[in-house]
Design a protein around this motif. Sequence first.
Motif, PDB file in Angstrom:
ATOM      1  N   ILE B 236       0.840  -1.205   0.000  1.00 38.70           N
ATOM      2  CA  ILE B 236       0.000   0.000   0.000  1.00 38.70           C
ATOM      3  C   ILE B 236       0.875   1.255   0.000  1.00 38.70           C
ATOM      4  CG2 ILE B 236      -0.336   0.258   2.508  1.00 38.70           C
ATOM      5  CD1 ILE B 236      -3.159   0.497  -0.046  1.00 38.70           C
ATOM      6  N   LEU B 237       2.061   1.177   0.617  1.00 39.76           N
ATOM      7  CA  LEU B 237       3.003   2.300   0.544  1.00 39.76           C
ATOM      8  C   LEU B 237       3.564   2.435  -0.868  1.00 39.76           C
ATOM      9  CD1 LEU B 237       3.084   2.699   3.684  1.00 39.76           C
ATOM     10  CD2 LEU B 237       5.539   2.857   3.483  1.00 39.76           C
ATOM     11  N   ASN B 238       3.872   1.293  -1.471  1.00 39.69           N
ATOM     12  CA  ASN B 238       4.405   1.296  -2.841  1.00 39.69           C
ATOM     13  C   ASN B 238       3.419   1.937  -3.808  1.00 39.69           C
ATOM     14  OD1 ASN B 238       5.981  -2.013  -2.670  1.00 39.69           O
ATOM     15  ND2 ASN B 238       6.531  -0.071  -1.736  1.00 39.69           N
ATOM     16  N   VAL B 239       2.156   1.564  -3.665  1.00 38.75           N
ATOM     17  CA  VAL B 239       1.155   2.093  -4.595  1.00 38.75           C
ATOM     18  C   VAL B 239       1.065   3.616  -4.478  1.00 38.75           C
ATOM     19  CG1 VAL B 239      -1.292   2.144  -5.129  1.00 38.75           C
ATOM     20  CG2 VAL B 239      -0.193  -0.010  -4.708  1.00 38.75           C
ATOM     21  N   HIS B 240       1.138   4.111  -3.252  1.00 40.99           N
ATOM     22  CA  HIS B 240       1.046   5.566  -3.073  1.00 40.99           C
ATOM     23  C   HIS B 240       2.298   6.286  -3.580  1.00 40.99           C
ATOM     24  CE1 HIS B 240      -2.725   6.562  -0.867  1.00 40.99           C
ATOM     25  NE2 HIS B 240      -2.782   5.236  -0.917  1.00 40.99           N
ATOM     26  N   ALA B 241       3.380   5.542  -3.769  1.00 40.62           N
ATOM     27  CA  ALA B 241       4.569   6.158  -4.359  1.00 40.62           C
ATOM     28  C   ALA B 241       4.498   6.117  -5.882  1.00 40.62           C
ATOM     29  CB  ALA B 241       5.828   5.435  -3.877  1.00 40.62           C
ATOM     30  N   VAL B 242       3.990   5.018  -6.413  1.00 38.04           N
ATOM     31  CA  VAL B 242       3.983   4.880  -7.874  1.00 38.04           C
ATOM     32  C   VAL B 242       2.802   5.631  -8.490  1.00 38.04           C
ATOM     33  CG1 VAL B 242       2.710   2.700  -8.023  1.00 38.04           C
ATOM     34  CG2 VAL B 242       4.374   3.230  -9.747  1.00 38.04           C
ATOM     35  N   LEU B 243       1.654   5.579  -7.819  1.00 32.75           N
ATOM     36  CA  LEU B 243       0.495   6.363  -8.271  1.00 32.75           C
ATOM     37  C   LEU B 243       0.454   7.600  -7.388  1.00 32.75           C
ATOM     38  CD1 LEU B 243      -2.115   3.474  -8.705  1.00 32.75           C
ATOM     39  CD2 LEU B 243      -0.506   4.396 -10.386  1.00 32.75           C
ATOM     40  N   ALA B 244       1.404   8.477  -7.614  1.00 29.16           N
ATOM     41  CA  ALA B 244       1.672   9.559  -6.661  1.00 29.16           C
ATOM     42  C   ALA B 244       0.627  10.666  -6.764  1.00 29.16           C
ATOM     43  CB  ALA B 244       3.051  10.120  -6.947  1.00 29.16           C
ATOM     44  N   GLY B 245       0.650  11.507  -5.734  1.00 32.41           N
ATOM     45  CA  GLY B 245      -0.205  12.690  -5.767  1.00 32.41           C
ATOM     46  C   GLY B 245      -1.134  12.820  -4.588  1.00 32.41           C
ATOM     47  N   TYR B 246      -1.118  11.817  -3.682  1.00 32.77           N
ATOM     48  CA  TYR B 246      -1.892  11.911  -2.452  1.00 32.77           C
ATOM     49  C   TYR B 246      -0.956  12.358  -1.327  1.00 32.77           C
ATOM     50  CZ  TYR B 246      -6.024   9.383  -4.227  1.00 32.77           C
ATOM     51  OH  TYR B 246      -7.149   9.007  -4.910  1.00 32.77           O
TER      52      TYR B 246
END
Lengths: 378, 470
Positions: B236-246
């Motif tokens: 879930i941390l990885n996703v927020h880094a790759v699909l950034a902007g939150y």
Amino acid sequence: MRHVKLGAVALLAAFAALVIGYLSAAAEGGWFADRPTIEFLRADAEAIRGKSIDRGPVRLFFSGEDGGIVIRFPNRSIQAEDYPTLRLAARTDATPLDARVLWRRADQPDRTYSLTMPWVGDGAERVTLSTDADWRGRIIGLAIAVRLPPGSPLAFASLSLLPDTASSIAREVLTEWAVAESWAQYSVNYLHGGSPNPRVPLPLAAGAIAVLAIAFYVALAKWRRVGVSVSVAAAIVLAAWLVLDLRWQVNLLHNLTQAAGSFAGKSIDDKHRAAEDQQIYLLAEAIRRSLPDGVTKVTLASDLTASPYFLGKLRYYLFPLWLHPRPEDAVSGEVVAVFQASRVGLQEATGSLQLPNGQSLAVERLGGTPPIALFRVR
Amino acid sequence: MGAAGLVVALALSTAAGVALLLPLAIAGRGLSWQAVLGYGLAGGLTLTTLLMRGASALGLGLGFGVTAASLGAITAAGLGVAWWLPRHPVNRLDVTARPVVAEAGLARTPWRTVLWILFVGLATVRVAGIALETWWRPLFPWDAWDIWAPKTKIWFFSRDLGNFYGHFDNGYPPAINLIQLWSSLGLGTWDDARMNMAWPLMLGALGLAAYGQARAVGATPLVASITAWAMTSLPILNVHAVLAGYADLPLAVVYGMAAMALIVWSITGSWQQLVLAVAFAAMPPLYKIPGVIWSLTLVPAALVALLVRAPRRTALRWAVGLVALAIVAGAYLYARHRNFALTLYQAQVRPHDSTGFITDNYLILGNYHLLWYALLVAVLLCARQAVSAALRPATVLLATGLGFLAVSFFFTNSAQWWGDYGTINRATLHFAPLVVFYLCVLSRASLPTAPPSRSTTTLEAGSGTVTPLA
């Protein structure tokens, strides 16, 4: 070294115990039987209520005014007892009000039996047929029925009847774990970690094996009268964590490859033209290019403004130009863009736009490239 | 300026953050270079947003030059202090607080080296792959283009932080907009893919910081590499880094760093770590409104750490006083409000049945790998160590964070947004790095202690020296 051996034995024993235990419970089709899965693909799915069109790898079915969709599959002779589980790869926008599997049997061909599907809604539905007393004998007709709000779509990919033999379950579980999860809007909220709604979730399997292995290890250590080593317990958890992470790394590389194929080496403009929302971006660019100099706000008349995704994305792409979605608010001098607006009409004679609320706007045409028409309010 | 400008912008921010931490590192050797770089990057980016706000408030505008000059000046000042410090008596500040990074643990057998390379390699590949995809992929997730980036885009084109087009003054803190804006100023153009490069860098910074802080509590390089890998492996941390902007990943990073520093301080007594903890505890509210509560969750642990150090009678008095205060405050809130609201969240007395949601997201879906299983096992196996004097503050911090999550999941209206699992995982994401680090210190504290030697002692609160993890 003794701890390492005990830990390894415990891990192997936990793995074996859980695999054998699960298969004992789940392999209703027998341990060694070898029956193929029966699979119906989109070409096999026929709408006998509602309408259908093909789009990419799926067939879209739209509910009629009564909200009903019934999809029939080609008649085959199926021995019910050989196929205890049904898997449906389908997705709907709205949660179905009702979803059922329908079938007919050779012994009573005029009677239709039904079983309610518990609808998970993540694209992979699973129904245990074997618990229904009427799922027996020779099946000669199979269909699914779904009730949705009128006009709603159901995207159908496949329907499978699973033999639930030990080997088919093992194949199914491994296949589901190996499914690469592409990015979707839900991804920032949660991840399936493989196929949606899997038979056995991988994190649960890995966690159960790790916890059981640690329990076995503690028991073995006490039996052997050696102290429990936290390092061994940590190593067991790490090993299971590592397996999950390697799968996740492969998934990330798969998504990276997809991104590279679509975006690598491109300018930001070309990236947006290649992205999943390219139609909205292209529309924004077309509106921007069509506007006269000095315009800072544009009002859009379109059926699509009801969609928060469409409106939000279009507004984002048009910044710093401000997009207003209600043409009835437009005042003299403002620009109105008309795009896919079925309830907006232009009366050439009077030079006015007829809006859905009955209001009429006196306008002059500015041009615009089809399918966009631009007007300035007089 | 293009990609080179972006690199310069991010490098300037990192340099300023690192330069500010260098005097701390030099003063006490309590910080490894990995920690300095990790904390420096995250702290430097946060500092940049404050400088931009300051420049805007002073009417200096939002040009690249003003912020770059400010960052340059801070870097020079930090380097100056770092140069001056070893040559002057103030350096003696650190006489009692110098954690010894496990020198004895450095003995590397071949398999340890192989495993160290494996875990460092996995973490590096992870962050690099994510950075590459962030570089390529234009803005993707919903709130990023619907809530956050519109403000950034308006500010980029208007160069006016007071401009909201009348629609986007949503009260959200502007830190992530300003990070995107700073990157865009470096790029010199609007590029909603590359402006998000700070997100994977933040993830990498978290991994580096975890490595350094694990070493600071005496973990061997191998265990530190496992900690850093586990930290950067959480999907879930990885996703927020790759699909950034939150805002959730930056919040998770600065809160996680504050929590790690607090734990290291509570174990080693290093004042440098306390300074880090306080500085980073101030950052979560800059990223998101719930950051205020996350920052407050550090307070009970800090108090417990102080109590652990206090004489028994004083500690007892403080404990009774604090418990009484908490009861009075709780009773007051309950009597006065019953149901009360904080931002969009409304507290309520009757609990929601949220167990199914939590089980799905923590144990069954692929959000956290085995984090919660590991925590469960660790607490069961190491319960005694968890409440030992050395780890009591860390355990209180963990319990406070879990308590906050439990209250928000069971006793607020957050359940109404749970249909897409967004609220539950974005809230938990903030807390997950702390759980990983807690597992590291708990497992380390649970090992049989090595025979005392010149370079090792048992792990005791504030001892200033630590035992290597074999």
